[in-house]
Write a protein that holds these residues in place. Structure first.
Motif, PDB file in Angstrom:
ATOM      1  N   UNK A   1      -4.898 -25.804 -47.742  1.00  0.00           N
ATOM      2  CA  UNK A   1      -3.980 -25.535 -46.635  1.00  0.00           C
ATOM      3  C   UNK A   1      -2.576 -25.174 -47.135  1.00  0.00           C
ATOM      4  N   UNK A   2      -2.134 -25.788 -48.236  1.00  0.00           N
ATOM      5  CA  UNK A   2      -0.863 -25.381 -48.827  1.00  0.00           C
ATOM      6  C   UNK A   2      -0.918 -23.911 -49.254  1.00  0.00           C
ATOM      7  N   UNK A   3      -2.040 -23.510 -49.881  1.00  0.00           N
ATOM      8  CA  UNK A   3      -2.185 -22.118 -50.320  1.00  0.00           C
ATOM      9  C   UNK A   3      -2.160 -21.172 -49.128  1.00  0.00           C
ATOM     10  N   UNK A   4      -2.813 -21.560 -48.037  1.00  0.00           N
ATOM     11  CA  UNK A   4      -2.817 -20.725 -46.834  1.00  0.00           C
ATOM     12  C   UNK A   4      -1.404 -20.596 -46.261  1.00  0.00           C
ATOM     13  N   UNK A   5      -0.673 -21.700 -46.222  1.00  0.00           N
ATOM     14  CA  UNK A   5       0.689 -21.679 -45.687  1.00  0.00           C
ATOM     15  C   UNK A   5       1.589 -20.752 -46.507  1.00  0.00           C
ATOM     16  N   UNK A   6       1.330 -20.684 -47.805  1.00  0.00           N
ATOM     17  CA  UNK A   6       2.125 -19.836 -48.691  1.00  0.00           C
ATOM     18  C   UNK A   6       1.613 -18.394 -48.751  1.00  0.00           C
ATOM     19  N   UNK A   7       0.464 -18.155 -48.116  1.00  0.00           N
ATOM     20  CA  UNK A   7      -0.111 -16.808 -48.125  1.00  0.00           C
ATOM     21  C   UNK A   7      -0.738 -16.427 -49.454  1.00  0.00           C
ATOM     22  N   UNK A   8      -1.170 -17.421 -50.232  1.00  0.00           N
ATOM     23  CA  UNK A   8      -1.788 -17.132 -51.539  1.00  0.00           C
ATOM     24  C   UNK A   8      -3.216 -17.681 -51.618  1.00  0.00           C
ATOM     25  N   UNK A   9      -3.852 -17.869 -50.464  1.00  0.00           N
ATOM     26  CA  UNK A   9      -5.201 -18.450 -50.454  1.00  0.00           C
ATOM     27  C   UNK A   9      -6.240 -17.576 -51.154  1.00  0.00           C
ATOM     28  N   UNK A  10      -5.917 -16.289 -51.364  1.00  0.00           N
ATOM     29  CA  UNK A  10      -6.829 -15.417 -52.096  1.00  0.00           C
ATOM     30  C   UNK A  10      -6.760 -15.685 -53.603  1.00  0.00           C
ATOM     31  N   UNK A  11      -5.734 -16.435 -54.045  1.00  0.00           N
ATOM     32  CA  UNK A  11      -5.556 -16.714 -55.474  1.00  0.00           C
ATOM     33  C   UNK A  11      -5.566 -18.193 -55.816  1.00  0.00           C
ATOM     34  N   UNK A  12      -5.342 -19.055 -54.824  1.00  0.00           N
ATOM     35  CA  UNK A  12      -5.203 -20.490 -55.101  1.00  0.00           C
ATOM     36  C   UNK A  12      -5.744 -21.311 -53.934  1.00  0.00           C
ATOM     37  N   UNK A  13      -5.843 -22.611 -54.162  1.00  0.00           N
ATOM     38  CA  UNK A  13      -6.214 -23.529 -53.092  1.00  0.00           C
ATOM     39  C   UNK A  13      -7.630 -24.039 -53.159  1.00  0.00           C
ATOM     40  N   UNK A  14      -8.498 -23.298 -53.807  1.00  0.00           N
ATOM     41  CA  UNK A  14      -9.894 -23.731 -53.949  1.00  0.00           C
ATOM     42  C   UNK A  14     -10.450 -23.160 -55.249  1.00  0.00           C
ATOM     43  N   UNK A  15     -11.599 -23.660 -55.630  1.00  0.00           N
ATOM     44  CA  UNK A  15     -12.255 -23.170 -56.843  1.00  0.00           C
ATOM     45  C   UNK A  15     -13.257 -22.101 -56.417  1.00  0.00           C
ATOM     46  N   UNK A  16     -12.913 -20.852 -56.697  1.00  0.00           N
ATOM     47  CA  UNK A  16     -13.740 -19.716 -56.303  1.00  0.00           C
ATOM     48  C   UNK A  16     -13.581 -18.610 -57.345  1.00  0.00           C
ATOM     49  N   UNK A  17     -14.607 -17.752 -57.508  1.00  0.00           N
ATOM     50  CA  UNK A  17     -14.482 -16.636 -58.445  1.00  0.00           C
ATOM     51  C   UNK A  17     -13.274 -15.764 -58.106  1.00  0.00           C
ATOM     52  N   UNK A  18     -12.532 -15.379 -59.140  1.00  0.00           N
ATOM     53  CA  UNK A  18     -11.390 -14.510 -58.974  1.00  0.00           C
ATOM     54  C   UNK A  18     -10.080 -15.216 -58.708  1.00  0.00           C
ATOM     55  N   UNK A  19     -10.116 -16.535 -58.513  1.00  0.00           N
ATOM     56  CA  UNK A  19      -8.871 -17.276 -58.271  1.00  0.00           C
ATOM     57  C   UNK A  19      -8.286 -17.741 -59.603  1.00  0.00           C
ATOM     58  N   UNK A  20      -7.065 -18.229 -59.553  1.00  0.00           N
ATOM     59  CA  UNK A  20      -6.331 -18.603 -60.756  1.00  0.00           C
ATOM     60  C   UNK A  20      -7.002 -19.692 -61.584  1.00  0.00           C
ATOM     61  N   UNK A  21      -7.761 -20.531 -60.993  1.00  0.00           N
ATOM     62  CA  UNK A  21      -8.419 -21.651 -61.687  1.00  0.00           C
ATOM     63  C   UNK A  21      -7.425 -22.595 -62.337  1.00  0.00           C
ATOM     64  N   UNK A  22      -6.314 -22.850 -61.654  1.00  0.00           N
ATOM     65  CA  UNK A  22      -5.377 -23.885 -62.087  1.00  0.00           C
ATOM     66  C   UNK A  22      -5.798 -25.164 -61.370  1.00  0.00           C
ATOM     67  N   UNK A  23      -6.183 -26.167 -62.113  1.00  0.00           N
ATOM     68  CA  UNK A  23      -6.646 -27.391 -61.480  1.00  0.00           C
ATOM     69  C   UNK A  23      -6.486 -28.582 -62.401  1.00  0.00           C
TER      70      UNK A  23
END
Length: 194
Positions: A141-163
């Motif tokens: 939800x933080x990633x969505x609020x910042x408009x970066x949910x396509x890159x962060x917020x969950x573990x998914x292919x193509x995302x930053x993978x910072x965890x």
């Protein structure tokens, strides 16, 4: 804010307006609780940031005495708790942040945001929000609020993978977020020695 009754029926109209307009609520409970010097283990049971302050910063903080602002924050804290729980129960969007000053002008408020995010999550759980939801707010939800949910917020292919990987399950005990086993940043793994 200190005079607001979190159960005031008029608050429902405001909450519904916020929900209808997709407004994210970032309560910063931990900031008010700590500056208000609220007697809770959430604020005093872990990681004393003062060990990381420079001598200059320590001297500045030591010279500050409690003020009316500290007392005001103590009064606002329970109000914020009630409003946040009510917003959660209504299904509102919530983010996790700290708005945590190290030092502002002449009031006590020493703390470091990186530590305080863990206290903020614990404060949210303390008001009755399930830990799993708090973790969702802090990530997706933080990633969505910042408009970066396509890159962060969950573990998914193509995302930053910072965890980070914790020692123990933070869904069972939110304080487990404080026990970091491994951090992965930009695909690079950094292990703790313990």
């Amino acid at each position: 804010m200190k005079e607001l009754d979190p159960m005031d029926p008029k608050l429902e109209e405001i909450i519904q307006l916020y929900i209808q307009n997709g407004v994210y609520f970032d309560a910063t409970l931990g900031t008010y609780g700590a500056i208000g010097m609220v007697d809770s283990p959430i604020f005093f049971d872990w990681a004393y940031e003062s060990q990381y302050f420079t001598p200059f910063t320590k001297k500045l903080i030591e010279g500050i005495k409690p003020s009316d602002f500290n007392a005001l924050c103590a009064k606002i804290y329970p109000v914020k708790q009630g409003v946040l729980k009510r917003y959660y129960d209504a299904g509102g969007l919530i983010t996790v942040g700290t708005d945590r000053p190290l030092l502002l002008d002449n009031y006590l408020g020493g703390g470091i945001g990186g530590f305080f995010i863990h206290r903020e999550m614990a404060a949210m759980v303390e008001v009755g929000i399930p830990a799993a939801d708090v973790l969702y707010f802090a990530t997706q939800q933080n990633a969505e609020a910042l408009g970066i949910e396509d890159r962060a917020g969950s573990i998914s292919p193509g995302k930053w993978a910072d965890l980070m990987i914790t020692k123990g399950n933070p869904i069972e005990d939110i304080k487990r977020t404080r026990f970091v086993h491994t951090v992965i940043k930009g695909g690079r793994s950094i292990h703790q020695k313990n």
